[in-house]
Design an enzyme around this catalytic site. Structure first.
Site, short mmCIF file in Angstrom:
data_model
loop_
_atom_site.label_atom_id
_atom_site.label_comp_id
_atom_site.label_asym_id
_atom_site.label_seq_id
_atom_site.Cartn_x
_atom_site.Cartn_y
_atom_site.Cartn_z
N LYS A 1 4.98 4.84 2.35
CA LYS A 1 4.61 3.43 2.39
C LYS A 1 4.52 2.97 3.84
O LYS A 1 5.13 3.54 4.73
CB LYS A 1 5.64 2.56 1.64
CG LYS A 1 5.61 2.77 0.13
CD LYS A 1 6.38 1.70 -0.60
CE LYS A 1 5.64 0.40 -0.66
NZ LYS A 1 4.53 0.41 -1.64
N HIS B 1 -3.48 -5.22 -12.14
CA HIS B 1 -3.66 -4.19 -11.10
C HIS B 1 -2.35 -3.53 -10.75
O HIS B 1 -2.30 -2.65 -9.90
CB HIS B 1 -4.32 -4.78 -9.85
CG HIS B 1 -3.41 -5.51 -8.92
ND1 HIS B 1 -2.51 -6.47 -9.34
CD2 HIS B 1 -3.26 -5.43 -7.56
CE1 HIS B 1 -1.86 -6.94 -8.30
NE2 HIS B 1 -2.28 -6.33 -7.21
N LEU C 1 1.01 5.85 -0.74
CA LEU C 1 0.48 7.16 -1.10
C LEU C 1 1.61 7.85 -1.86
O LEU C 1 2.71 7.99 -1.34
CB LEU C 1 0.10 7.94 0.15
CG LEU C 1 -0.69 9.24 -0.03
CD1 LEU C 1 -1.41 9.61 1.27
CD2 LEU C 1 0.16 10.42 -0.49
N HIS D 1 0.83 -1.19 0.00
CA HIS D 1 0.00 0.00 0.00
C HIS D 1 0.88 1.25 0.00
O HIS D 1 1.95 1.27 0.60
CB HIS D 1 -0.93 0.00 1.21
CG HIS D 1 -1.95 -1.10 1.16
ND1 HIS D 1 -2.65 -1.52 2.26
CD2 HIS D 1 -2.38 -1.86 0.11
CE1 HIS D 1 -3.48 -2.48 1.91
NE2 HIS D 1 -3.32 -2.72 0.61
N ASN E 1 -9.79 -6.17 -5.58
CA ASN E 1 -10.08 -7.41 -4.84
C ASN E 1 -11.57 -7.43 -4.54
O ASN E 1 -12.00 -6.89 -3.52
CB ASN E 1 -9.31 -7.46 -3.51
CG ASN E 1 -7.84 -7.82 -3.67
OD1 ASN E 1 -7.36 -8.01 -4.76
ND2 ASN E 1 -7.15 -7.92 -2.55
N GLY F 1 3.35 1.01 -11.08
CA GLY F 1 4.56 0.22 -11.17
C GLY F 1 5.08 -0.04 -9.76
O GLY F 1 4.47 -0.74 -8.97
N SER F 2 6.21 0.58 -9.43
CA SER F 2 6.75 0.51 -8.07
C SER F 2 7.17 1.93 -7.71
O SER F 2 7.03 2.85 -8.52
CB SER F 2 7.96 -0.43 -8.02
OG SER F 2 9.04 0.14 -8.75
N GLY G 1 3.19 -6.49 -10.36
CA GLY G 1 3.30 -7.87 -9.88
C GLY G 1 4.70 -8.16 -9.36
O GLY G 1 5.70 -7.64 -9.86
N SER H 1 3.79 4.77 -13.16
CA SER H 1 2.44 4.23 -13.07
C SER H 1 1.68 4.74 -14.29
O SER H 1 2.14 5.66 -14.99
CB SER H 1 1.75 4.70 -11.79
OG SER H 1 2.41 4.16 -10.65
#
Length: 388
Positions: free
Chosen positions: A387, A314, A154, A152, A259, A291-292, A317, A297
């Site tokens: 995070k 989503h 922001l 998760h 989800n 992305g990360s 991965g 993104s």
């Protein structure tokens, strides 16, 4: 159709948006289990960000008739993302740091929660009988507007449209976790008593079972709670921006869970579509694929591809487990790579390495593998990340 691989050795076909051999064995075995469920419908769809989950791969879509599987929704019911555009075209680093400090003060992360209950008006209305929601309601008042941990985040981003964006990824916190576990245990008990040969981690509730309706209603409450959670965090983030930059304005709120289960019509029949780590992507529908914290993104529009049950990935991965990332990755190397890009990141300790960019798949490859599922509208570069 650019679907890469189709497996036809099981009861139902498995359609995979990866080349043959690119899907990890554990996730593939789980996909085979899905394809052999007696109530599974048409085919199984596997997105390019897939990796092994619990019972069902992350990045999978399962349609069923007459049954719902709590584990095919997952323990973080309603987990998803929201994005919002500001009218800013530039953000000075000094202002960004001040904004991030305020965000960290107003948005609890990880296992932390608010020190006092939040305003009741943020909570979705309870309609009907929701036993687990009612049991967890008071605790949830302390957790609404909190980020949680794991993947998760922001994030403050700079868009290819020239504007500064905010993106939040979070879910239903402990209320969703408790609902998921309660009904999964009920499903497993029923599964065991019936001796129906369905794998225990895919235990289901039949639509003629009273617990089916209870789970359905509680699941939907958790989906609404997860959205309210993201909205409250977004409001606190907006206030942080306004404290530093009073003239800032906000627009274009987009929300997408990944989800959840929903009743939809596919191939002419009404079915229950389970998306676990997968985003709905109907034709023209906006979505987000992050992305990360070190990569782009994407804001996308769906193409409504019937073969994916109108879905897309989503995110990027995982390419390695959290334990592997903490063990294998180099803290200095990961931190320096982010600093070199000028990103205010969240890699400070060895335990943070499970969310390092190197623990994720290449987002550019993931996007290339789903060109038939979505059209990219805006690319978003990370500027700063919070995070859990």
């Amino acid at each position: 159709m650019t679907m890469k691989t189709k497996i036809t050795t099981e009861k139902l076909p498995i359609k995979i948006w990866l080349e043959e051999g690119e899907m990890e064995e554990g996730a593939l075995a789980q996909a085979r289990n899905l394809a052999n469920l007696p109530f599974a419908y048409k085919h199984i769809a596997i997105m390019p960000d897939t990796h092994q989950g619990y019972g069902m791969p992350i990045g999978a879509i399962l349609a069923t008739k007459g049954a719902i599987i709590p584990n095919a929704v997952g323990v973080d019911i309603g987990c998803g993302m929201c994005s919002l555009r500001t009218n800013l075209t530039n953000l000075e680093t000094t202002d960004l740091k001040k904004i991030m400090t305020l965000i960290r003060k107003s948005v609890p992360v990880g296992y932390k929660r608010h020190s006092s209950p939040q305003d009741n008006s943020w909570m979705p209305e309870i309609k009907g009988k929701l036993p687990i929601v009612e049991q967890e309601y008071e605790n949830a008042l302390y957790q609404i507007g909190t980020l949680g941990g794991g993947n998760h985040f922001l994030e403050i981003q700079k868009g290819s449209d020239g504007y500064i964006w905010i993106m939040i990824h979070s879910g239903s916190r402990n209320i969703g976790f408790t609902v998921a576990n309660h009904y999964n245990k009920l499903a497993q008990a029923k599964n065991k008593a019936s001796d129906n040969k369905v794998p225990m981690d895919l235990a289901y509730l039949s639509e003629d079972d009273k617990d089916y309706e209870l789970y359905w209603n509680e699941m939907n409450y958790c989906i609404d709670f997860a959205l309210a959670n993201r909205k409250l965090m977004m409001e606190r983030t907006e206030l942080a921006f306004k404290d530093i930059l009073p003239e800032v304005e906000f627009t274009d709120f987009i929300n997408k869970p990944h989800n959840f289960a929903s009743i939809e019509t596919h191939f002419g029949e009404k079915v229950i579509v389970h998306r676990k780590g997968a985003t709905r992507a109907r034709e023209g529908e906006w979505g987000m694929i992050p992305g990360s914290q070190g990569t782009k993104s994407f804001l996308v529009k769906g193409k409504g591809n019937v073969h994916s049950f109108e879905s897309c990935s989503h995110g990027a991965g995982r390419v390695m487990s959290r334990a592997q990332a903490r063990k294998k990755l180099d803290l200095k190397k990961e931190s320096k790579a982010l600093e070199k890009q000028g990103i205010l990141h969240a890699i400070r300790h060895r335990n943070d390495l499970d969310e390092a960019p190197s623990s994720y798949k290449n987002i550019e490859e993931v996007m290339a593998n789903q060109q038939d599922l979505v059209d990219i509208q805006i690319e978003l570069q990370p500027l700063a990340v919070v995070k859990g």
